[in-house]
Write a protein that holds these residues in place. Sequence first.
Motif, mmCIF file in Angstrom:
data_model
loop_
_atom_site.group_PDB
_atom_site.id
_atom_site.type_symbol
_atom_site.label_atom_id
_atom_site.label_comp_id
_atom_site.label_asym_id
_atom_site.label_seq_id
_atom_site.Cartn_x
_atom_site.Cartn_y
_atom_site.Cartn_z
ATOM 1 N N TYR A 1 0.873 -1.156 0.000
ATOM 2 C CA TYR A 1 0.000 0.000 0.000
ATOM 3 C C TYR A 1 0.921 1.220 0.000
ATOM 4 N N PHE B 1 1.485 5.620 -0.109
ATOM 5 C CA PHE B 1 0.905 6.890 0.313
ATOM 6 C C PHE B 1 1.863 8.026 -0.028
ATOM 7 N N LYS C 1 -3.435 8.018 -1.869
ATOM 8 C CA LYS C 1 -2.998 6.671 -1.516
ATOM 9 C C LYS C 1 -3.351 5.709 -2.635
ATOM 10 N N PHE D 1 -4.007 1.536 -3.172
ATOM 11 C CA PHE D 1 -4.144 0.203 -2.602
ATOM 12 C C PHE D 1 -4.157 -0.851 -3.708
ATOM 13 N N GLY E 1 3.395 0.288 3.097
ATOM 14 C CA GLY E 1 3.110 -0.688 4.155
ATOM 15 C C GLY E 1 2.493 -1.941 3.592
ATOM 16 N N MET E 2 2.664 -3.044 4.317
ATOM 17 C CA MET E 2 2.082 -4.322 3.921
ATOM 18 C C MET E 2 1.063 -4.750 4.958
ATOM 19 N N ILE E 3 0.124 -5.570 4.544
ATOM 20 C CA ILE E 3 -0.875 -6.080 5.470
ATOM 21 C C ILE E 3 -0.213 -7.055 6.443
ATOM 22 N N LYS E 4 -0.489 -6.849 7.721
ATOM 23 C CA LYS E 4 -0.038 -7.767 8.744
ATOM 24 C C LYS E 4 -1.239 -8.243 9.537
ATOM 25 N N ALA E 5 -1.035 -9.295 10.287
ATOM 26 C CA ALA E 5 -2.127 -9.802 11.112
ATOM 27 C C ALA E 5 -2.555 -8.777 12.140
ATOM 28 N N ALA E 6 -1.602 -8.030 12.644
ATOM 29 C CA ALA E 6 -1.925 -6.965 13.605
ATOM 30 C C ALA E 6 -0.948 -5.834 13.382
ATOM 31 N N GLY E 7 -1.398 -4.648 13.727
ATOM 32 C CA GLY E 7 -0.521 -3.505 13.538
ATOM 33 C C GLY E 7 -0.600 -2.981 12.126
ATOM 34 N N ASN E 8 -0.123 -1.841 11.928
ATOM 35 C CA ASN E 8 -0.317 -1.097 10.696
ATOM 36 C C ASN E 8 0.891 -0.214 10.474
ATOM 37 N N LYS E 9 2.040 -0.836 10.317
ATOM 38 C CA LYS E 9 3.249 -0.041 10.187
ATOM 39 C C LYS E 9 3.378 0.523 8.789
ATOM 40 N N LEU E 10 3.812 1.753 8.717
ATOM 41 C CA LEU E 10 4.215 2.346 7.462
ATOM 42 C C LEU E 10 5.702 2.656 7.530
ATOM 43 N N PHE F 1 8.466 5.184 5.953
ATOM 44 C CA PHE F 1 8.526 6.473 5.263
ATOM 45 C C PHE F 1 9.863 6.656 4.564
#
Lengths: 115, 113
Positions: free
Chosen positions: A32, A34, A49, A51, A94-103, A105
Amino acid sequence: AQSVTQPDIHITVSEGASLELRCNYSYGATPYLFWYVQSPGQGLQLLLKYFSGDTLVQGIKGFEAEFKRSQSSFNLRKPSVHWSDAAEYFCAGGMIKAAGNKLTFGGGTRVLVKP
Amino acid sequence: DVKVTQSSRYLVKRTGEKVFLECVQDMDHENMFWYRQDPGLGLRLIYFSYDVKMKEKGDIPEGYSVSREKKERFSLILESASTNQTSMYLCASSLRAGPDTQYFGPGTRLTVL
């Protein structure tokens, strides 16, 4: 390792001229993506953004970006720059993870606008 | 509109002091983040939280800790401030799990003398 690179630290452009800011990413799959802008003394504001789907993305303030998988790039463009576009611009991914939403930069590109 | 507020815009502390940076968001977002911003290095993630009392280290957690006791509030703690922690600190929040738009506060410029 996942990374986002902005090759240009500074860009100077004349008011009314076109602007293109470069962003390259390194991920195992399509991330993803941005673009954010930071005006002096402000926090970051989302410009646009990506997706999935249409690779040309329209954003706010007249900006657009094009996703190019073959070049691992997501460059930001504006056809005619205004003095108020002077700011620092950040690309993020960023990539999809099971939890968390790290980007992650990029280092940012500072844009100066000449009258 | 999402509003993310940070407790101070400017802060000056002395080496060895314990420093608290507070961040509050008003949109019931699940995820909250602390970054530091340094010239040429962009934003680097210190810690993030994807639920109350849950936290995960980012890329540069050393010298920092965090606390999230309530969903809307995320605190960054410098246990013993050092001069190399002089920086701009940005807080952000996002609604969903998975990469999602992050909303940023105005930042706190911290100077450690």
